[in-house]
Structures are given as structure tokens and as C-alpha cells.
Design an enzyme around this catalytic site. Sequence first.
Site, short mmCIF file in Angstrom:
data_model
loop_
_atom_site.label_atom_id
_atom_site.label_comp_id
_atom_site.label_asym_id
_atom_site.label_seq_id
_atom_site.Cartn_x
_atom_site.Cartn_y
_atom_site.Cartn_z
N LYS A 1 0.84 -1.21 0.00
CA LYS A 1 0.00 0.00 0.00
C LYS A 1 0.88 1.27 0.00
O LYS A 1 0.63 2.20 -0.76
CB LYS A 1 -0.92 0.02 1.23
CG LYS A 1 -1.88 -1.17 1.29
CD LYS A 1 -2.79 -1.11 2.50
CE LYS A 1 -2.11 -1.29 3.85
NZ LYS A 1 -1.42 -2.59 4.03
N ARG B 1 -10.28 0.20 8.02
CA ARG B 1 -10.00 -1.24 7.86
C ARG B 1 -10.96 -2.12 8.65
O ARG B 1 -10.70 -3.32 8.81
CB ARG B 1 -8.54 -1.58 8.09
CG ARG B 1 -7.98 -1.44 9.44
CD ARG B 1 -6.54 -1.94 9.45
NE ARG B 1 -5.60 -0.95 8.97
CZ ARG B 1 -4.31 -1.17 8.76
NH1 ARG B 1 -3.79 -2.36 8.94
NH2 ARG B 1 -3.53 -0.21 8.34
N ARG C 1 12.22 -4.97 5.52
CA ARG C 1 11.78 -3.57 5.42
C ARG C 1 12.49 -2.69 6.45
O ARG C 1 12.64 -3.06 7.61
CB ARG C 1 10.27 -3.48 5.64
CG ARG C 1 9.79 -2.03 5.79
CD ARG C 1 8.33 -1.86 5.62
NE ARG C 1 7.54 -2.64 6.55
CZ ARG C 1 6.22 -2.74 6.48
NH1 ARG C 1 5.56 -2.13 5.51
NH2 ARG C 1 5.57 -3.45 7.35
N ARG D 1 10.36 -1.47 12.05
CA ARG D 1 9.08 -1.35 12.74
C ARG D 1 8.97 -2.46 13.77
O ARG D 1 9.33 -3.60 13.51
CB ARG D 1 7.92 -1.46 11.72
CG ARG D 1 7.66 -0.16 11.03
CD ARG D 1 6.62 -0.24 9.95
NE ARG D 1 5.43 -1.02 10.27
CZ ARG D 1 4.36 -1.06 9.49
NH1 ARG D 1 4.35 -0.38 8.34
NH2 ARG D 1 3.32 -1.79 9.82
N ARG E 1 -1.16 -9.86 12.49
CA ARG E 1 -1.70 -8.77 11.65
C ARG E 1 -2.42 -9.35 10.44
O ARG E 1 -3.49 -8.89 10.04
CB ARG E 1 -0.56 -7.86 11.17
CG ARG E 1 0.01 -6.99 12.28
CD ARG E 1 1.41 -6.48 11.96
NE ARG E 1 1.51 -5.70 10.75
CZ ARG E 1 2.65 -5.47 10.09
NH1 ARG E 1 3.80 -5.99 10.53
NH2 ARG E 1 2.67 -4.74 9.00
P1 G5P Z 1 0.05 -0.05 8.76
O1 G5P Z 1 1.27 0.76 8.91
O2 G5P Z 1 -1.03 0.41 7.87
P2 G5P Z 1 -0.10 -2.64 7.45
O3 G5P Z 1 0.19 -3.87 8.20
O4 G5P Z 1 -1.47 -2.44 6.97
O5 G5P Z 1 0.53 -1.51 8.36
P3 G5P Z 1 2.20 -2.27 5.94
O6 G5P Z 1 2.96 -3.26 6.76
O7 G5P Z 1 2.54 -0.82 6.12
O8 G5P Z 1 0.68 -2.50 6.12
P4 G5P Z 1 2.16 -1.94 3.09
O9 G5P Z 1 2.15 -0.47 3.25
O10 G5P Z 1 1.00 -2.58 2.43
O11 G5P Z 1 2.42 -2.70 4.45
O12 G5P Z 1 3.45 -2.40 2.30
P5 G5P Z 1 4.80 -1.58 1.88
O13 G5P Z 1 5.43 -0.96 3.05
O14 G5P Z 1 4.53 -0.74 0.68
O15 G5P Z 1 5.68 -2.83 1.40
C1 G5P Z 1 6.17 -3.76 2.34
C2 G5P Z 1 7.67 -4.01 2.07
O16 G5P Z 1 7.78 -4.72 0.84
C3 G5P Z 1 8.52 -2.74 1.91
O17 G5P Z 1 9.80 -2.98 2.44
C4 G5P Z 1 8.59 -2.56 0.38
O18 G5P Z 1 9.76 -1.86 -0.02
C5 G5P Z 1 8.61 -4.02 -0.07
N1 G5P Z 1 8.03 -4.26 -1.39
C6 G5P Z 1 7.02 -3.62 -2.02
N2 G5P Z 1 6.75 -4.19 -3.21
C7 G5P Z 1 7.60 -5.24 -3.34
C8 G5P Z 1 7.81 -6.22 -4.35
O19 G5P Z 1 7.15 -6.23 -5.41
N3 G5P Z 1 8.77 -7.14 -4.11
C9 G5P Z 1 9.52 -7.14 -2.96
N4 G5P Z 1 10.46 -8.09 -2.80
N5 G5P Z 1 9.36 -6.23 -1.97
C10 G5P Z 1 8.42 -5.30 -2.16
O20 G5P Z 1 -0.59 -0.32 10.20
C11 G5P Z 1 0.24 -0.71 11.27
C12 G5P Z 1 -0.59 -0.95 12.49
O21 G5P Z 1 -1.24 0.26 12.87
C13 G5P Z 1 -2.55 0.01 13.36
C14 G5P Z 1 -2.68 -1.51 13.46
O22 G5P Z 1 -2.20 -1.91 14.71
C15 G5P Z 1 -1.74 -1.97 12.35
O23 G5P Z 1 -1.29 -3.30 12.54
N6 G5P Z 1 -3.52 0.57 12.42
C16 G5P Z 1 -4.85 0.52 12.59
N7 G5P Z 1 -5.61 -0.02 13.56
C17 G5P Z 1 -6.96 0.09 13.43
N8 G5P Z 1 -7.55 0.67 12.35
C18 G5P Z 1 -6.81 1.23 11.37
N9 G5P Z 1 -7.42 1.82 10.31
C19 G5P Z 1 -5.40 1.17 11.46
N10 G5P Z 1 -4.40 1.60 10.66
C20 G5P Z 1 -3.27 1.23 11.25
MG MG Z 2 2.27 0.82 4.93
#
Ligand code: G5P
Ligand code: MG
Length: 229
Positions: free
Chosen positions: A19, A98, A137, A170, A181
Site C-alpha cells: 500500500k 479497515r 523492510r 518497525r 496482523r
Molecule cells: P500499517 O502501517 O497500515 P499494514 O500492516 O497495513 O501496516 P504495511 O505493513 O505498512 O501494512 P504496506 O504499506 O501494504 O504494508 O506495504 P509496503 O510498506 O509498501 O511494502 C512492504 C515491504 O515490501 C517494503 O519494504 C517494500 O519496499 C517491499 N516491497 C514492495 N513491493 C515489493 C515487491 O514487489 N517485491 C519485494 N520483494 N518487496 C516489495 O498499520 C500498522 C498498524 O497500525 C494500526 C494496526 O495496529 C496496524 O497493525 N492501524 C490501525 N488499527 C486500526 N484501524 C486502522 N485503520 C489502522 N491503521 C493502522
Molecule cells: Mg504501509
Amino acid sequence: MTLARPIRLLLLGAPGSGKGTQTSRLLNQFPSIRAISSGDVLRTQIAAGTPVGKEASTYIKNGQLVPDSTMVGLITSQLSQKGWLNQSSTWLLDGFPRTVNQAKSLRGVLSKSKANLNLVVELDVDQRIILDRIEARWVHVPSGRVYNLDYNPPKVPFKDDVTGEPLSKREDDTAEVFQRRLDKYNQEIGPLKSFYADIGILSTVSGNTSDIIYPKLSKLILDKFGTTA
Ligand code: G5P
Ligand code: MG
């Protein structure tokens, strides 16, 4: 590139599905779009030691969701402070809503301002490949910039490309917390998708790399919102 109509987009997707990565690419291609990442907002609150940050920290560390009322208050007040609650505003949300409760509350607030979401996109990535990504990451908390030691490494190891400041891990990017998660995501996503499908604004883009997903996402947006000449 400038879109012909205002877009108010929500990106849905499992933890680590990309995302944040897709958000950065969209902001690059469409400079008029601005973004709020709920996770980044929470991490900023935690770093600043605010009451919300203190409350959120325990949930995040354990891979649980922060309570709906806290999230709705936090993000709608950001939307309001930024002046985004109007029908000509163009923005995207990463990670909020979410849960269906959050979605209903947000819809109530946005309806009053005639600024409802007009596109919800689910990033559909094979969950078996995600753990490796998040173990590699590293993040720059003040800006929300995200790196990956294999996929998009920083120019200088463990330093942010723009500020040169140190990157950090993180707390929730461990195998154990990640699984929690993911389980939580899988529990919430069905009803959330149904909510937006019923309104008629849900699309899904599938692919196991962000390079496969991005052109599909960009095309979907261009087809739906058009560009000015
Ligand atoms: P977050 O921060 O929203 P998540 O778990 O939803 O956390 P996250 O982990 O931030 O989502 P993302 O943003 O979907 O993941 O992914 P990203 O960071 O872009 O990519 C992940 C990694 O993969 C990076 O290192 C990137 O460089 C790499 N990557 C990307 N594409 C590729 C690819 O094609 N290949 C490879 N090899 N690598 C790749 O929420 C965190 C916490 O906050 C709370 C909750 O506790 C949650 O767990 N929270 C909420 N709680 C309630 N309601 C809500 N609305 C909440 N929002 C947050
Ligand atoms: Mg994110």
C-alpha cells in the site's frame, strides 16, 4: 499528470502488500493527489509521545487493531485540519478504514461534506510471499518513506535517501506479530469489501510484485478519472 476529476481513493491490502509503495508511485505520477497513511499517522503520534500514541503503541506492538473510535477521531480530524473535507478535494487513504465500523463512520463524515470516496482498490498479493518482504523492510518514520534491503534499498545502507537520517525497523515487523496482523486482516477484509462492493466502488488489482500491480492501478485510475489535456 493531472486527473480530470477529483479522486478520493482508499487502498486496501494485507500487511506488506505494498500500500505504501503504491501510494508513493501514485503521488509521483499524479502530483495533485495527497495521502494519509493511518499507520504513518500512528507511528508519528508514538514518536511524539502523545496520549493517542501511547494508547496505540500497545495495540500495534501486538499486531492488534487500534480501537475504531480512536482511529475515526484521529483520521477525520486530520482530514478536517488539512481542509480536505470538500467535493473538489483529491486525496488517498492508505490503511483506513479497515473495519466496517470505521467505514460506516467515515462515510457519515464524508457524506456531510459531499466528499465521499469514489474508488476503493484492493491490492491482491499472494500472502505466502509477504513475510520475506517485511523482514527486509526499513522505514524513515518522519516521512513514512519505506525501503527494502532487496527490492528498493536505500542509496546509503540504513540511511534515508532524502534526509540522510538513520532508518529504523518497525516493532511489528517480526514473523510472530506479522502473522497476527495477517489473521486480523483476513478476518476484517471480507465484510469491508462487501460494504464497498455494495456501494459500487470496489476494484481489485492482483499481482505478486508492485511492478506488476502499479501499471494496472494507474490504468484503472486513468480510465475512471481521465486526464486534462
Ligand atoms: P500499517 O502501517 O497500515 P499494514 O500492516 O497495513 O501496516 P504495511 O505493513 O505498512 O501494512 P504496506 O504499506 O501494504 O504494508 O506495504 P509496503 O510498506 O509498501 O511494502 C512492504 C515491504 O515490501 C517494503 O519494504 C517494500 O519496499 C517491499 N516491497 C514492495 N513491493 C515489493 C515487491 O514487489 N517485491 C519485494 N520483494 N518487496 C516489495 O498499520 C500498522 C498498524 O497500525 C494500526 C494496526 O495496529 C496496524 O497493525 N492501524 C490501525 N488499527 C486500526 N484501524 C486502522 N485503520 C489502522 N491503521 C493502522
Ligand atoms: Mg504501509
